[in-house]
Design a protein around this motif. Structure first.
Motif, PDB file in Angstrom:
ATOM      1  N   THR A 137      -6.409 -24.562 -18.757  1.00  0.00           N
ATOM      2  CA  THR A 137      -6.985 -24.798 -20.042  1.00  0.00           C
ATOM      3  C   THR A 137      -6.373 -24.267 -21.116  1.00  0.00           C
ATOM      4  N   ILE A 138      -6.030 -25.072 -22.270  1.00  0.00           N
ATOM      5  CA  ILE A 138      -5.456 -24.341 -23.614  1.00  0.00           C
ATOM      6  C   ILE A 138      -6.693 -24.412 -24.548  1.00  0.00           C
ATOM      7  N   TYR A 139      -6.992 -23.194 -25.114  1.00  0.00           N
ATOM      8  CA  TYR A 139      -8.252 -23.398 -25.894  1.00  0.00           C
ATOM      9  C   TYR A 139      -7.580 -23.086 -27.207  1.00  0.00           C
ATOM     10  N   GLY A 140      -8.549 -23.907 -28.323  1.00  0.00           N
ATOM     11  CA  GLY A 140      -8.252 -23.228 -29.749  1.00  0.00           C
ATOM     12  C   GLY A 140      -6.976 -24.017 -30.240  1.00  0.00           C
ATOM     13  N   LEU A 141      -6.637 -25.238 -29.732  1.00  0.00           N
ATOM     14  CA  LEU A 141      -5.768 -26.024 -30.676  1.00  0.00           C
ATOM     15  C   LEU A 141      -6.210 -26.678 -31.701  1.00  0.00           C
ATOM     16  N   GLN A 142      -5.341 -26.750 -32.756  1.00  0.00           N
ATOM     17  CA  GLN A 142      -5.955 -27.365 -34.000  1.00  0.00           C
ATOM     18  C   GLN A 142      -5.377 -28.761 -34.124  1.00  0.00           C
ATOM     19  N   ALA A 143      -6.420 -29.447 -34.556  1.00  0.00           N
ATOM     20  CA  ALA A 143      -6.423 -30.878 -34.708  1.00  0.00           C
ATOM     21  C   ALA A 143      -5.457 -31.278 -35.676  1.00  0.00           C
ATOM     22  N   GLY A 144      -4.733 -32.242 -35.384  1.00  0.00           N
ATOM     23  CA  GLY A 144      -3.694 -32.877 -36.238  1.00  0.00           C
ATOM     24  C   GLY A 144      -2.583 -32.251 -36.216  1.00  0.00           C
ATOM     25  N   THR A 145      -2.235 -30.994 -35.470  1.00  0.00           N
ATOM     26  CA  THR A 145      -0.828 -30.506 -34.921  1.00  0.00           C
ATOM     27  C   THR A 145      -0.567 -31.020 -33.784  1.00  0.00           C
ATOM     28  N   GLU A 146       0.751 -31.026 -33.672  1.00  0.00           N
ATOM     29  CA  GLU A 146       1.498 -31.842 -32.433  1.00  0.00           C
ATOM     30  C   GLU A 146       1.986 -30.230 -31.634  1.00  0.00           C
ATOM     31  N   TYR A 147       1.426 -30.167 -30.215  1.00  0.00           N
ATOM     32  CA  TYR A 147       2.097 -28.963 -29.531  1.00  0.00           C
ATOM     33  C   TYR A 147       2.966 -29.628 -28.540  1.00  0.00           C
ATOM     34  N   GLU A 148       3.821 -28.377 -28.353  1.00  0.00           N
ATOM     35  CA  GLU A 148       4.640 -28.553 -26.908  1.00  0.00           C
ATOM     36  C   GLU A 148       4.401 -27.771 -26.173  1.00  0.00           C
ATOM     37  N   VAL A 149       4.313 -28.332 -24.762  1.00  0.00           N
ATOM     38  CA  VAL A 149       3.939 -27.279 -23.689  1.00  0.00           C
ATOM     39  C   VAL A 149       4.849 -27.495 -22.430  1.00  0.00           C
ATOM     40  N   HIS A 150       5.055 -26.286 -21.762  1.00  0.00           N
ATOM     41  CA  HIS A 150       6.071 -26.391 -20.636  1.00  0.00           C
ATOM     42  C   HIS A 150       5.526 -25.263 -19.632  1.00  0.00           C
ATOM     43  N   ILE A 151       5.987 -25.556 -18.480  1.00  0.00           N
ATOM     44  CA  ILE A 151       5.488 -24.564 -17.383  1.00  0.00           C
ATOM     45  C   ILE A 151       6.548 -24.007 -16.527  1.00  0.00           C
ATOM     46  N   ARG A 152       6.553 -22.858 -16.081  1.00  0.00           N
ATOM     47  CA  ARG A 152       7.712 -22.212 -15.300  1.00  0.00           C
ATOM     48  C   ARG A 152       6.780 -21.635 -14.063  1.00  0.00           C
ATOM     49  N   THR A 153       7.405 -21.325 -12.945  1.00  0.00           N
ATOM     50  CA  THR A 153       6.886 -20.864 -11.681  1.00  0.00           C
ATOM     51  C   THR A 153       7.706 -19.552 -11.437  1.00  0.00           C
ATOM     52  N   LYS A 154       6.824 -19.081 -10.432  1.00  0.00           N
ATOM     53  CA  LYS A 154       7.642 -17.904  -9.781  1.00  0.00           C
ATOM     54  C   LYS A 154       6.752 -17.606  -8.535  1.00  0.00           C
ATOM     55  N   MET A 155       7.159 -16.794  -7.817  1.00  0.00           N
ATOM     56  CA  MET A 155       6.914 -16.679  -6.415  1.00  0.00           C
ATOM     57  C   MET A 155       5.861 -15.351  -6.588  1.00  0.00           C
ATOM     58  N   LYS A 156       4.671 -15.478  -6.217  1.00  0.00           N
ATOM     59  CA  LYS A 156       3.819 -14.582  -6.041  1.00  0.00           C
ATOM     60  C   LYS A 156       4.486 -13.237  -5.465  1.00  0.00           C
ATOM     61  N   GLY A 157       4.219 -12.008  -6.251  1.00  0.00           N
ATOM     62  CA  GLY A 157       4.553 -10.697  -5.670  1.00  0.00           C
ATOM     63  C   GLY A 157       6.155 -10.492  -6.017  1.00  0.00           C
ATOM     64  N   PHE A 158       6.796 -11.178  -6.557  1.00  0.00           N
ATOM     65  CA  PHE A 158       8.178 -11.334  -7.000  1.00  0.00           C
ATOM     66  C   PHE A 158       8.370 -11.541  -8.287  1.00  0.00           C
ATOM     67  N   PRO A 159       9.505 -11.083  -9.077  1.00  0.00           N
ATOM     68  CA  PRO A 159       9.426 -11.053 -10.485  1.00  0.00           C
ATOM     69  C   PRO A 159      10.090 -12.239 -10.993  1.00  0.00           C
ATOM     70  N   LYS A 160      10.760 -12.908 -10.447  1.00  0.00           N
ATOM     71  CA  LYS A 160      11.790 -13.892 -10.924  1.00  0.00           C
ATOM     72  C   LYS A 160      11.113 -15.246 -11.194  1.00  0.00           C
ATOM     73  N   PHE A 161      11.325 -15.668 -12.216  1.00  0.00           N
ATOM     74  CA  PHE A 161      10.722 -16.930 -12.930  1.00  0.00           C
ATOM     75  C   PHE A 161      11.785 -17.939 -12.595  1.00  0.00           C
ATOM     76  N   GLY A 162      11.132 -19.194 -12.456  1.00  0.00           N
ATOM     77  CA  GLY A 162      12.224 -20.269 -12.258  1.00  0.00           C
ATOM     78  C   GLY A 162      12.424 -20.994 -13.764  1.00  0.00           C
ATOM     79  N   ASP A 163      13.133 -22.018 -13.869  1.00  0.00           N
ATOM     80  CA  ASP A 163      13.373 -22.689 -15.025  1.00  0.00           C
ATOM     81  C   ASP A 163      12.089 -23.422 -15.437  1.00  0.00           C
ATOM     82  N   PHE A 164      12.070 -23.736 -16.772  1.00  0.00           N
ATOM     83  CA  PHE A 164      11.049 -24.249 -17.332  1.00  0.00           C
ATOM     84  C   PHE A 164      10.922 -25.855 -17.210  1.00  0.00           C
TER      85      PHE A 164
END
Lengths: 229, 605
Positions: free
Chosen positions: B191-218
């Motif tokens: 959940t993303i809290y506190g977004l303002q109405a009337g404003t457009e937001y851009e959302v993206h997600i990236r992943t990583k292995m639990k216990g390891f530091p490297k993230f994948g691409d968005f």
């Protein structure tokens, strides 16, 4: 009882009978009264989750310590370091891939986990001792090494409990014992780990803790797949 | 040295370094695994120009799982990308790999740092199927919460538990530059809290292995927008409802307070006990209901007051009464309903003359008895008093009675009586208000007449009585007048004015001047012909009575009423008070009519 008249004795006897019957029924009546499919495995799944969480934490600590070591000594690109020796646990045959891990028998997998945990009990303790002696390490690191050492103990106990539960439920055979002779394992390479440097120990343990974590997860998803896989 | 960094996408990034440009040997740029089952490695030829074709470089790898391991060549080349792909058969986890590049002539370019374990190079794929749902909008309509959900990357085997992936969501406004990152968590929704109405937001997600530091691409971005809902109407409605509700509650509280006002006042402000005067109802006094008050005080009728009051207040020694109708009480006769209050006030005999006796005097310590033992004949007094009253048919008897009783036939009396009888009709027509000049000890009040005849007669009496009464010389010179108690309507109302007495200065007293001119103060009707002696409403007092008259001021306060219904006035201090003008401190005057509280105080003082 001298002061007990027959009537009260009868009452006591009745009460005792009721209690015993209740106790027996309590054993049988667990969380699942109707023995639905998979319902009786819920406690096992919970046990697995707990153990997996424990192993994840152990791996996290080892990772932190390893990173700290690398900062002091050897910054490497892929966190590979310069391993002069093989880890002392390399003699334990472990599945190195997903298919291998899935093909192997559950009992064997459980046994491998236990072997790994046993193999690391003493080296970690000694590691902690050497860590506390060195002044360049902070108290934070010293505490982590102690925690790591304790966690290996706890995790082994937890895995034993899981194995016991599985054996009780009839999932795995009773061949997986307490690896009655962990000393036998250690005697073969008992001296190897003593020659390993602290850094190598950390590197090896970090790898092995990841193995343990993976194996536990695979085991859980093979045995109780419906409960969070 | 200047290091060239070439990433997978072919982007060339230059890192700042020294100006020196040294030739860079072929090397591996990156090795990456997506699913912990396979991995890829990319290399770069470097700045060596010797290598014209990319096929000249060959990749060899070494698995350090056994001491007898050897270098093997890359199982799968992709020369276009300069990539070496290791499939699942050639991939082993938790085993160190080392890679090297070999060119022609078996030149090897190997770096110890290029060794790795596959689990350390894992960069999971981004999640797929991102979508968002609106959770809730704030009451103001300005902000809202959004639930973003997705699917794990298909390449990552999460279901078997082989890979444990964590996700990190980042969002930003459409035209913003910096991203807001939420905490990494392993679930496939957040959940993303506190977004303002009337404003457009851009959302993206990236992943990583639990216990390891490297993230994948968005992942690919999704856009979240909630249009601003104008909630003005609802806000206005809300305020209206609130206002009316509050007003209603206030009105309700007011009603409750008003309805239970008395009780609330009793609780909040308990009444302070105030002193009360016994026998006097302050409410009646306030309301001015004189008739009722008079009725109460009179005991429900004429003449009944003494019995009523004496019975009522027998245990109260401090209660003083003006015994209005003592004679009737002693005589045990019934009250005469028709006799006026003035008669009783003056002590005139009404019905039973037999009550006029010394025995009828109240047995108090007033000392009045001595007064009555003196020369003063109460009968004369009463006669005079009665004569002063406005005409009443019953008074004829009263007037006649003393005439019979008084054996001594003073010449003065008969003319007095005559004048009285004569004056009766005149009395009726005369003015109701007159000035009181003196008060007799017996209770009679002398009014100042307007006739010289009376004066002359009086002076003769005075000279006769002068020798007998030595101590009363001062009084003799005083023209004595009787009090005219006016009771025009018989209601018992006696104004203060009528009770005043004209004070005659002693210096002005001349035996020749028996009478003074009357100066009626609040005169309503003046006597028509004061010159006429017969019509004079004023009666000459008797000489034996006059000497006992104490000179009083023109205006005095009515002290009290004595037993014979006479007003006792305050005597001026310059004159010695007559001994027969007693003070009756024990008796409190009871008002016949309306008496103001301060007057009452004066009376009782």
């Amino acid at each position: 009882l001298p002061g007990l008249d027959p009537l009260s004795a009868v009452w006591v006897g009745i009460i005792c009978l009721v209690f015993s019957s209740r106790l027996s029924t309590m054993k049988a009546a667990s969380i699942c009264p109707n023995d639905q499919t998979g319902c009786h495995l819920l406690p096992l799944a919970n046990l697995f989750d707990r153990v997996i969480q424990h192993s994840a934490r152990m791996h996290g600590i080892s990772d932190d310590l390893h990173s700290e070591f690398e900062l002091y000594f050897l910054p490497s690109k892929n966190q590979i370091g310069r391993v002069s020796r093989n880890c002392h646990t390399s003699t334990i045959l472990t599945p190195n891939g997903k298919e291998n891990a899935q093909r192997i028998a559950r009992e064997e997998l459980a046994e491998i986990i236990l072997k790994l945990l046993v193999a690391w009990r003493d080296p970690l303790w000694h590691f902690h001792q050497s860590m506390s002696q060195h002044d360049e390490f902070t108290n934070f690191s010293s505490n982590k090494s102690l925690e790591m050492s304790d966690m290996v103990h706890e995790l082994r106990k937890g895995v034993l409990k899981v194995v016991e539960k599985m054996q009780m439920l009839g999932i795995i055979s009773n061949s997986v014992g307490d690896t009655g002779s962990p000393e036998a394992l250690l005697t073969s390479d008992s001296a190897e780990w003593r020659f390993m440097k602290d850094y190598d120990l950390l590197y090896c343990f970090r790898r092995d803790s990841n193995k343990i974590q993976n194996y536990l997860k695979i085991l859980k998803c093979r045995i109780v797949p419906k409960h969070g896989c | 040295c200047v290091c060239l960094y070439v990433n997978l996408n072919g982007f060339l990034g230059l890192t700042l370094g020294t100006a020196l440009v040294t030739p860079v040997e072929p090397h591996f740029t990156e090795c990456m695994s997506r699913d912990l089952e396979t991995f890829r490695c990319w290399w770069s030829p470097g700045t060596f120009h010797n290598l014209s074709s990319p096929e000249e470089l060959r990749v060899f790898y070494l698995k350090r799982n056994s001491p007898s391991s050897e270098w093997k060549e890359c199982p799968e080349y992709s020369h276009l990308n300069r990539e070496c792909f290791f499939d699942a058969n050639h991939t082993s986890i938790w085993i160190p790999y080392c890679l090297q590049l070999r060119g022609q002539n078996n030149i090897t370019y190997f770096n110890e740092d290029d060794c790795f374990s596959v689990e350390n190079i894992v960069r999971p794929d981004p999640p797929v199927s991102l979508n968002w749902t609106l959770l809730i909008v704030s009451p103001s309509g300005l902000s809202y919460d959004v639930m973003v959900s997705w699917e794990p990357p298909p390449s990552a085997d999460v279901s078997t538990g082989w890979m444990r992936i964590e996700y990190e969501i980042q969002y930003r406004e459409r035209n913003a530059t910096t991203w807001e990152a939420l905490e990494t968590q392993p679930h496939t929704q957040q959940t993303i809290y506190g977004l303002q109405a009337g404003t457009e937001y851009e959302v993206h997600i990236r992943t990583k292995m639990k216990g390891f530091p490297k993230f994948g691409d968005f992942s690919d971005s999704i856009f979240v927008k909630v249009t601003e809902i104008p909630l003005r109407e609802s806000a206005v409605l809300l305020t209206l409802v609130l206002t009316f509700g509050v007003a209603g509650i206030l009105i309700l509280i007011m009603l409750i307070v008003v309805s239970h006002q008395q009780r609330l006042m009793m609780i909040l402000l308990p009444p302070v006990p105030a002193p009360k005067i016994k026998g006097i109802d302050s409410e009646l006094l306030k309301k001015g209901k004189l008739e009722e008050l008079d009725f109460i005080l009179n005991g429900g009728g004429l003449g009944g007051l003494p019995t009523y009051i004496s019975d009522y207040y027998q245990d109260e020694p401090w209660v003083e009464f003006i015994e209005v109708d003592e004679e009737d009480a002693d005589c045990g006769e019934k009250e005469d309903q028709k006799s006026s209050d003035t008669q009783r006030l003056l002590g005139l005999p009404q019905r039973s003359v037999g009550c006029f006796s010394a025995d009828s005097h109240p047995d108090d310590d007033s000392g009045r008895a001595s007064c009555y033992d003196t020369d003063l004949s109460e009968q004369d007094t009463h006669l005079l008093a009665a004569s002063l009253l406005p005409g009443q048919p019953e008074d004829e008897e009263a007037f006649l009675h003393p005439d019979e009783k008084a054996p001594a036939s003073e010449t003065n009396k008969s003319p007095l009586i005559q004048t009285e009888s004569e004056g009766k009709p005149t009395w009726i027509n005369t003015d109701l208000y007159a000035q009181v000049s003196n008060v007799m000890p017996s209770g009679g009040v002398v009014l100042s007449p307007g006739q010289q005849l009376r004066i002359q007669e009086n002076t003769e009496k005075e000279s006769q009585k002068k020798g007998t009464l030595g101590e009363d010389t001062s009084k003799l010179n005083k023209p004595q007048f009787q009090l005219l108690v006016v009771d025009p309507d018989g209601s018992g109302y006696t104004s203060e004015i009528t009770a005043r007495q004209i004070s005659t200065p002693p210096s002005s007293l001349v035996p020749g001047e028996g009478y003074q001119t009357i100066y009626p103060q609040p005169m309503e009707t003046k006597p028509a012909a004061p010159s006429e002696p017969n019509q004079s409403p004023y009666i000459l007092p008797d000489s034996p009575q006059t000497r006992l008259f104490a000179p009083v001021a023109d205006y005095t306060v009515v002290q009290e009423l004595d037993t014979h219904q006479s007003l006792l006035l305050n005597l001026p201090t310059q004159q010695p008070p007559p001994p027969c003008l007693p003070q009756h401190p024990l008796k409190a005057p009871v008002a016949i009519g309306y008496v103001t509280p301060d007057l009452l105080g004066n009376l009782s003082s």
